[in-house]
Design an enzyme around this catalytic site. Structure first.
Site, PDB file in Angstrom:
ATOM      1  N   TRP A 193      90.293  28.476 -29.395  1.00  0.00           N
ATOM      2  CA  TRP A 193      89.012  28.031 -29.947  1.00  0.00           C
ATOM      3  C   TRP A 193      88.973  26.503 -30.030  1.00  0.00           C
ATOM      4  O   TRP A 193      89.941  25.877 -30.471  1.00  0.00           O
ATOM      5  CB  TRP A 193      88.803  28.620 -31.364  1.00  0.00           C
ATOM      6  CG  TRP A 193      87.553  28.083 -31.980  1.00  0.00           C
ATOM      7  CD1 TRP A 193      86.281  28.547 -31.792  1.00  0.00           C
ATOM      8  CD2 TRP A 193      87.441  26.941 -32.836  1.00  0.00           C
ATOM      9  NE1 TRP A 193      85.384  27.774 -32.488  1.00  0.00           N
ATOM     10  CE2 TRP A 193      86.075  26.770 -33.134  1.00  0.00           C
ATOM     11  CE3 TRP A 193      88.358  26.037 -33.371  1.00  0.00           C
ATOM     12  CZ2 TRP A 193      85.589  25.748 -33.948  1.00  0.00           C
ATOM     13  CZ3 TRP A 193      87.883  25.012 -34.175  1.00  0.00           C
ATOM     14  CH2 TRP A 193      86.516  24.877 -34.472  1.00  0.00           C
ATOM     15  N   ASP A 361      72.510  30.520 -36.565  1.00  0.00           N
ATOM     16  CA  ASP A 361      72.902  31.518 -37.567  1.00  0.00           C
ATOM     17  C   ASP A 361      72.227  31.249 -38.925  1.00  0.00           C
ATOM     18  O   ASP A 361      72.011  30.098 -39.298  1.00  0.00           O
ATOM     19  CB  ASP A 361      74.437  31.412 -37.725  1.00  0.00           C
ATOM     20  CG  ASP A 361      75.034  32.661 -38.315  1.00  0.00           C
ATOM     21  OD1 ASP A 361      74.286  33.518 -38.795  1.00  0.00           O
ATOM     22  OD2 ASP A 361      76.277  32.778 -38.275  1.00  0.00           O
ATOM     23  N   ARG A 435      86.540  36.840 -38.522  1.00  0.00           N
ATOM     24  CA  ARG A 435      85.400  36.153 -39.143  1.00  0.00           C
ATOM     25  C   ARG A 435      84.634  37.102 -40.076  1.00  0.00           C
ATOM     26  O   ARG A 435      83.406  37.158 -40.061  1.00  0.00           O
ATOM     27  CB  ARG A 435      84.464  35.580 -38.084  1.00  0.00           C
ATOM     28  CG  ARG A 435      83.726  34.345 -38.574  1.00  0.00           C
ATOM     29  CD  ARG A 435      82.530  34.009 -37.720  1.00  0.00           C
ATOM     30  NE  ARG A 435      81.956  32.725 -38.117  1.00  0.00           N
ATOM     31  CZ  ARG A 435      80.727  32.351 -37.859  1.00  0.00           C
ATOM     32  NH1 ARG A 435      79.919  33.135 -37.176  1.00  0.00           N
ATOM     33  NH2 ARG A 435      80.276  31.188 -38.262  1.00  0.00           N
ATOM     34  N   TRP A 469      73.205  34.241 -27.507  1.00  0.00           N
ATOM     35  CA  TRP A 469      73.886  35.522 -27.769  1.00  0.00           C
ATOM     36  C   TRP A 469      75.343  35.218 -28.066  1.00  0.00           C
ATOM     37  O   TRP A 469      76.114  34.911 -27.153  1.00  0.00           O
ATOM     38  CB  TRP A 469      73.739  36.416 -26.533  1.00  0.00           C
ATOM     39  CG  TRP A 469      74.331  37.777 -26.640  1.00  0.00           C
ATOM     40  CD1 TRP A 469      75.657  38.091 -26.801  1.00  0.00           C
ATOM     41  CD2 TRP A 469      73.638  39.025 -26.577  1.00  0.00           C
ATOM     42  NE1 TRP A 469      75.819  39.450 -26.833  1.00  0.00           N
ATOM     43  CE2 TRP A 469      74.586  40.059 -26.694  1.00  0.00           C
ATOM     44  CE3 TRP A 469      72.300  39.386 -26.418  1.00  0.00           C
ATOM     45  CZ2 TRP A 469      74.253  41.410 -26.659  1.00  0.00           C
ATOM     46  CZ3 TRP A 469      71.960  40.731 -26.374  1.00  0.00           C
ATOM     47  CH2 TRP A 469      72.933  41.729 -26.501  1.00  0.00           C
ATOM     48  N   ASP A 470      75.706  35.326 -29.327  1.00  0.00           N
ATOM     49  CA  ASP A 470      77.052  34.935 -29.752  1.00  0.00           C
ATOM     50  C   ASP A 470      77.961  36.164 -29.878  1.00  0.00           C
ATOM     51  O   ASP A 470      77.485  37.311 -29.885  1.00  0.00           O
ATOM     52  CB  ASP A 470      76.938  34.227 -31.117  1.00  0.00           C
ATOM     53  CG  ASP A 470      78.057  33.237 -31.371  1.00  0.00           C
ATOM     54  OD1 ASP A 470      79.075  33.304 -30.669  1.00  0.00           O
ATOM     55  OD2 ASP A 470      77.913  32.403 -32.294  1.00  0.00           O
ATOM     56  N   CYS A 511      77.487  32.808 -25.579  1.00  0.00           N
ATOM     57  CA  CYS A 511      78.352  32.073 -26.495  1.00  0.00           C
ATOM     58  C   CYS A 511      79.334  33.074 -27.071  1.00  0.00           C
ATOM     59  O   CYS A 511      78.973  34.225 -27.304  1.00  0.00           O
ATOM     60  CB  CYS A 511      77.503  31.457 -27.610  1.00  0.00           C
ATOM     61  SG  CYS A 511      78.465  30.657 -28.903  1.00  0.00           S
ATOM     62  N   ASP A 533      82.856  25.211 -29.091  1.00  0.00           N
ATOM     63  CA  ASP A 533      82.350  24.728 -30.377  1.00  0.00           C
ATOM     64  C   ASP A 533      82.773  23.295 -30.629  1.00  0.00           C
ATOM     65  O   ASP A 533      82.322  22.681 -31.583  1.00  0.00           O
ATOM     66  CB  ASP A 533      82.883  25.604 -31.519  1.00  0.00           C
ATOM     67  CG  ASP A 533      81.996  26.805 -31.745  1.00  0.00           C
ATOM     68  OD1 ASP A 533      80.954  26.911 -31.085  1.00  0.00           O
ATOM     69  OD2 ASP A 533      82.357  27.658 -32.586  1.00  0.00           O
TER      70      ASP A 533
END
Ligand code: DGJ
Length: 768
Positions: A193, A361, A435, A469-470, A511, A533
């Protein structure tokens, strides 16, 4: 072009490359050559293996001692008949491990048949070779599609159970290529990440090297793109092979060196996506893999990939379509969404020339942080009292985009309370959270239907022109019927097929916590993907350089965010952040309402500049002129009359050595004007050095200092000249002398750490 000769050879030619193989008398396929385009005869004796006696400890295929599958370059290898290298297929039947031996029975050349998952461009000529293992009762179909103009050949295979009993497929790779013994290196793009796409190069030595994903997503751990190349391959010279998989789930790509030095490359589904049982008459299609080769280094190879992706992979509707400059709300407000805030952000963005506002979000359910509401895709009316459509109306002419994460579910959600069995779970175990969320089981039809319905309602009820679209966690807790990981990906593709057909004008951006699913499968539905990110321009330089090895600038988004950067706390000036983000699909992701007047002017000028040259930035020919301590990128318009060079310095030293920038892609005999684009140099960067030319009582960052900054309006150096394309490409041009430490004047190129310049190169008719 594809031909089959009367001597049993298959010749596949693209504009600049050739791929040749033949049917051996035993029915196996001998790989003859893949590389620079060659002139072929109907029988290319030069390329055929010449075995005269058995290599020690090999096993002969039959009674001919020297004929061992282990010492032949093959198109497809089975298991158990003497080829002891990595097999392309493994099968079992009941409790028995199967020996497999697929041999040629027929071939045909047809327009590309669809595998049914991805909306790829059809009609490219395709060779279908059918092999058979008569003992098992199975057929293997090998597909070779030739994308002549982009110099790409795709390969895939399908297995059909033609026998009377069930067959179990344990592994089936989409592609394998055997190269003759030679020195190679392998370049991979691995990461995590915020640090996606680290470029690693290692010599290919004895043994097997693999990169893979077991996360259910193609993953940021290893991008599915790999490149096998000569050790001394450079951007401009040397032979390099690239392979990518058009797939978004678990994969395995590898290179194996056999004891005799043959190099086997393989790529396809990770065996964890299987096993899969095929009943009589059933067929299993492995995903498609794309291959390309260049004899002119990494740049040549990248150009093949850029053309292929732009022309044949991205959704037809968005091919070569200009992508809007957007403002994304995430780093501007995180979960603190409100109508007032959205309107002020979007209206300020509109005054800057930004073309789309995206509410990230936090707009739905009770989503105040990442612990709840995934699955409850209804507007939070406390935050957006007039809903998304009301917000769109109030944003006036600014189009609205939204963020969603449809594959996920929070246990604190109405959806979970109503359908706890919809999540991927391993019965008897507590689920593992990523998460704070779980993953919906897309292999269930009703989950897919729910997902399609939710998105359809959202996109019908409000004029939404863009969807991000995550997908913020990998898959775990899989104890499920066969082929689960693969069926998850197919389920996702089914949902995306319905939605992208139903809403063809919506721009979808992929995403997955940044680049955790950045692959050709997703790109065939979603023309752009959020690369990472991490918006730190310095980190992005490295990542974007790596991404361009295999992906065009039109397919990854890059945002100008705040400084200090939220991921690294590094400070980089606004203009330098823009220069990096401009080489990609530009967006902004910061509180634009907090910009100073000077910054607003600067952003307005940036957006205008990008819009003016958008086509060149998004679809121009891209060159990595340098990726060392100085990164130099160049884009060139299709007609070669406009080009932009980005020059990026990582770290300055006093007395920087002079630069000479050698461009590429211009017309040698055309005249070009080169202009260094000027941008503001805030007085603050000089610190106390200003006391060499202003009184000591002026306090840094005080009122007088700010006024002085405005009045002096210092700009980067001016430089403009005219030169022929051949000079610019073969000799190069010398930017002004750079300095760190000699104060300011209009002639010196004042560079700071992580600073940059853009040079605009325009064809002119006269030396004026
Ligand atoms: C991860 C994405 O990569 C970010 O850009 C942002 O959309 C957050 N998710 C929102 O939760």
């Amino acid at each position: 072009m594809i031909t089959k000769t009367e001597h049993g050879e298959f010749h596949l030619h693209t504009k600049e490359t050739s791929y040749l193989f033949r049917v051996l008398p035993t029915g196996h396929l001998e790989h003859l050559y893949y590389g620079r385009r060659v002139t072929t005869q109907t029988r290319n004796l030069a390329l055929r293996s010449k075995l005269t006696h058995a290599y020690g400890t090999t096993v002969a295929y039959d009674t001919t001692p020297e004929f061992s599958l282990d010492v032949l370059p093959l198109e497809f290898s089975g298991f158990g008949k003497g080829d002891f290298r990595h097999p392309a297929i493994m099968m079992t039947q009941g409790n028995s491990l199967l020996t497999t031996d697929f041999r040629y029975i027929s071939s045909e050349i047809v327009p590309k048949p669809s595998a049914g998952w991805l909306p790829l461009a059809q009609n490219a000529p395709t060779l279908v070779v059918t092999l058979q293992d008569a003992v098992i009762g199975a057929q293997l179909l090998l597909y070779y599609t030739v994308y002549e103009e982009s110099d790409v050949i795709t390969r895939r295979c399908a297995l059909v159970n033609t026998g009377n009993s069930d067959l179990q497929v344990n592994s089936l790779y989409s592609v394998m290529v055997d190269f003759m013994p030679s020195d190679y290196c392998l370049t991979t793009l691995t990461g995590t990440w915020g640090q996606e796409l680290n470029r690693h190069t290692q010599p290919v030595t004895a043994g097997t090297m693999t990169v893979e994903s077991l996360t259910g997503l193609s993953s940021n751990r290893a991008n599915p793109y790999i490149c096998l190349h000569e050790p001394h391959c450079t951007e401009q010279s040397g032979v390099c092979y690239g392979v990518n998989l058009l797939y978004s789930g678990n994969f395995q790509a590898g290179v194996q060196v056999s004891p005799l030095g043959f190099v086997r490359l393989f790529h396809g589904l990770h065996p964890s996506t299987l096993p899969l049982t095929l009943a009589t008459g059933e067929r299993f299609d492995a995903p498609e893999a794309a291959l390309s080769v260049s004899h002119s280094g990494f740049t040549g190879l990248s150009h093949h990939w850029h053309d292929f992706v732009n022309e044949s992979v991205l959704p037809a509707h968005f091919r070569y379509a200009p992508r809007p400059v957007l403002l994304n709300s995430w780093e501007a407000q995180y979960f603190q969404v409100s109508e007032a805030r959205a309107i002020s952000l979007s209206q300020t963005a509109a005054t800057l020339g930004i073309e789309l506002f995206v509410v990230d979000d936090g707009w739905f359910g009770k989503r105040h942080d990442d612990t709840s509401s995934l699955g409850d895709w209804t507007v939070n009316h406390k935050k957006l009292p007039h809903g998304l459509s009301g917000l769109a109306t109030r944003m006036k002419d600014m189009p609205l985009g939204i963020w969603v994460e449809p594959e996920m579910i929070s246990t604190d959600s109405d959806l979970y309370r109503a359908h706890p069995t919809w999540v991927i779970q391993s019965l008897g175990r507590k689920p593992s959270f990523g998460r704070n969320q779980l993953v919906l089981d897309l292999t269930q039809q009703e989950v897919r239907t729910y997902m399609i319905d939710v998105l359809t309602t959202l996109l019908t009820e409000a004029p939404i022109t863009y969807v991000k679209w995550d997908c913020n966690r990998p898959l775990t807790d899989v104890t499920a019927p066969q082929g689960f990981y693969h069926r998850y990906v197919l389920g996702l593709y089914e949902v995306l097929t319905v939605l992208t057909n139903r809403f063809p004008d919506v721009l979808w951006e992929g995403c997955a916590s940044g680049g955790n699913r950045f692959d050709l499968g997703m790109l065939s539905f979603m023309p752009q993907i959020w690369l990472s990110d991490c918006t730190d321009a310095r980190e992005r330089l490295r990542m974007q350089s790596a991404a361009t090895l295999a992906y065009p600038l039109s397919c990854f988004t890059a945002h100008v965010s705040d400084s200090p950067c939220h991921q690294t706390l590094r400070q980089i000036p606004l203009q330098d952040r823009f220069h990096v983000a401009a080489f990609g699909v530009l967006g902004y992701e910061l509180d634009v309402t907090a910009l100073t007047n000077e910054e607003r002017k600067q952003v307005t000028a940036q957006v205008r500049f990008y819009q003016q040259y958008r086509e060149v930035f998004q679809y121009g020919r891209f060159y990595r002129l340098s990726t060392n301590d100085k990164t130099i990128w160049q884009v060139v318009s299709e007609n070669q009359s406009t080009s932009i060079v980005g020059f990026f310095v990582d770290r300055v030293t006093p007395q920087m050595p002079p630069d000479c920038i050698r461009m590429a892609g211009l017309k040698p005999d055309a005249l070009y004007r080169v202009t260094a684009m000027r941008h503001p140099l805030p007085l603050r960067v000089f610190g106390s050095l200003i006391y060499r030319f202003v009184p000591k009582n002026i306090k840094i960052d005080g009122v007088a200092h700010k006024t002085l900054n405005r009045v002096m309006n210092l700009q980067t150096e001016a430089q403009q000249f005219v030169a022929y394309g051949d000079i610019l490409m073969y000799a190069g041009f010398k930017p002004k002398q750079s300095s760190a430490g000699a104060g300011y004047d209009q002639q010196t190129r004042l560079l700071l750490d992580s600073s940059s310049r853009l040079y605009l190169v325009q064809e002119v008719t006269e030396e004026t």
